[in-house]
Design a protein around this motif. Structure first.
Motif, PDB file in Angstrom:
ATOM      1  N   LEU A 218      38.556  20.565  37.602  1.00  0.00           N
ATOM      2  CA  LEU A 218      38.181  20.669  39.011  1.00  0.00           C
ATOM      3  C   LEU A 218      36.759  20.159  39.242  1.00  0.00           C
ATOM      4  N   MET A 219      35.854  20.490  38.337  1.00  0.00           N
ATOM      5  CA  MET A 219      34.459  20.057  38.489  1.00  0.00           C
ATOM      6  C   MET A 219      34.303  18.547  38.276  1.00  0.00           C
ATOM      7  N   ALA A 220      35.259  17.934  37.584  1.00  0.00           N
ATOM      8  CA  ALA A 220      35.194  16.491  37.355  1.00  0.00           C
ATOM      9  C   ALA A 220      35.550  15.697  38.616  1.00  0.00           C
TER      10      ALA A 220
ATOM     11  N   LEU B  57      22.720  27.139  52.369  1.00  0.00           N
ATOM     12  CA  LEU B  57      21.622  26.291  51.901  1.00  0.00           C
ATOM     13  C   LEU B  57      22.028  24.825  51.844  1.00  0.00           C
ATOM     14  N   ALA B  58      23.271  24.547  51.439  1.00  0.00           N
ATOM     15  CA  ALA B  58      23.746  23.167  51.373  1.00  0.00           C
ATOM     16  C   ALA B  58      23.851  22.549  52.765  1.00  0.00           C
TER      17      ALA B  58
ATOM     18  N   GLY C  79      24.665  19.903  43.542  1.00  0.00           N
ATOM     19  CA  GLY C  79      25.552  20.774  44.302  1.00  0.00           C
ATOM     20  C   GLY C  79      26.508  21.555  43.425  1.00  0.00           C
ATOM     21  N   LEU C  80      26.955  20.944  42.316  1.00  0.00           N
ATOM     22  CA  LEU C  80      27.866  21.643  41.410  1.00  0.00           C
ATOM     23  C   LEU C  80      27.234  22.884  40.784  1.00  0.00           C
ATOM     24  N   PHE C  81      25.917  22.917  40.752  1.00  0.00           N
ATOM     25  CA  PHE C  81      25.214  24.073  40.202  1.00  0.00           C
ATOM     26  C   PHE C  81      24.584  24.951  41.290  1.00  0.00           C
ATOM     27  N   SER C  82      24.987  24.768  42.531  1.00  0.00           N
ATOM     28  CA  SER C  82      24.353  25.500  43.625  1.00  0.00           C
ATOM     29  C   SER C  82      24.633  27.000  43.583  1.00  0.00           C
ATOM     30  N   VAL C  83      25.860  27.404  43.279  1.00  0.00           N
ATOM     31  CA  VAL C  83      26.156  28.836  43.215  1.00  0.00           C
ATOM     32  C   VAL C  83      25.368  29.477  42.068  1.00  0.00           C
TER      33      VAL C  83
ATOM     34  N   THR D  19      28.604  21.347  46.320  1.00  0.00           N
ATOM     35  CA  THR D  19      28.548  22.776  46.638  1.00  0.00           C
ATOM     36  C   THR D  19      29.935  23.328  46.932  1.00  0.00           C
ATOM     37  N   LEU D  20      30.754  22.582  47.654  1.00  0.00           N
ATOM     38  CA  LEU D  20      32.124  23.033  47.929  1.00  0.00           C
ATOM     39  C   LEU D  20      32.909  23.243  46.635  1.00  0.00           C
ATOM     40  N   PHE D  21      32.782  22.311  45.713  1.00  0.00           N
ATOM     41  CA  PHE D  21      33.482  22.460  44.443  1.00  0.00           C
ATOM     42  C   PHE D  21      32.867  23.564  43.587  1.00  0.00           C
ATOM     43  N   SER D  22      31.579  23.796  43.731  1.00  0.00           N
ATOM     44  CA  SER D  22      30.939  24.908  43.025  1.00  0.00           C
ATOM     45  C   SER D  22      31.475  26.240  43.531  1.00  0.00           C
TER      46      SER D  22
END
Length: 132
Positions: free
Chosen positions: A83-85, A20-21, A105-109, A44-47
């Motif tokens: 990591l999320m930071a 999706l990203a 993107g961080l909340f995509s998963v 998204t990658l970091f998610s």
């Protein structure tokens, strides 16, 4: 839950989130919003990495003593927050990433998980309402 099951779940949801990203990135790229697309991909990658790390550290949270369980849980959470930071700091410092889309993107998963749960229940209800 077995490690194989965890990996299967990770593969399912992470691949959907990345797909999706990537589709959204191409749409934003064609619309001339490259920074937004790059921010969405970065987030998204970091998610995905966060979700995989959560699954990998799950067995360590089942340690035999309470102290080890708490230490493992807090260490895992601290590592994942750090990591999320990283993408948020990158988006703040660099103009090549859009901060709002990095956060999305961080909340995509989690979004894919929620959508699967909502759509899965709907399909389940439709299946059983047809059998009546």
């Amino acid at each position: 839950m077995a490690t194989a099951q965890i990996r299967k779940i990770q593969k399912k949801y992470c691949s959907r989130a990345l797909m999706l990203a990537i589709i959204a990135f191409f749409g934003l790229y064609l619309a001339g919003q490259v920074a937004m697309g790059k921010g969405l991909l970065l987030g998204t990658l970091f998610s995905v990495v966060n979700f995989v790390l959560m699954g990998e550290t799950l067995p360590s949270r089942l340690a035999p003593t309470k102290r080890r369980r708490i230490t493992a849980a807090l260490g895992s959470m601290g590592m994942r927050f750090a990591l999320m930071a990283v993408p948020i700091v990158l988006a703040i410092r660099l103009d090549t990433y859009n901060l709002a889309t990095v956060m999305i993107g961080l909340f995509s998963v989690q979004g894919v998980l929620l959508a699967d749960g909502v759509l899965g229940r709907r399909a389940w209800r439709e299946q059983f309402s047809e059998s009546e």
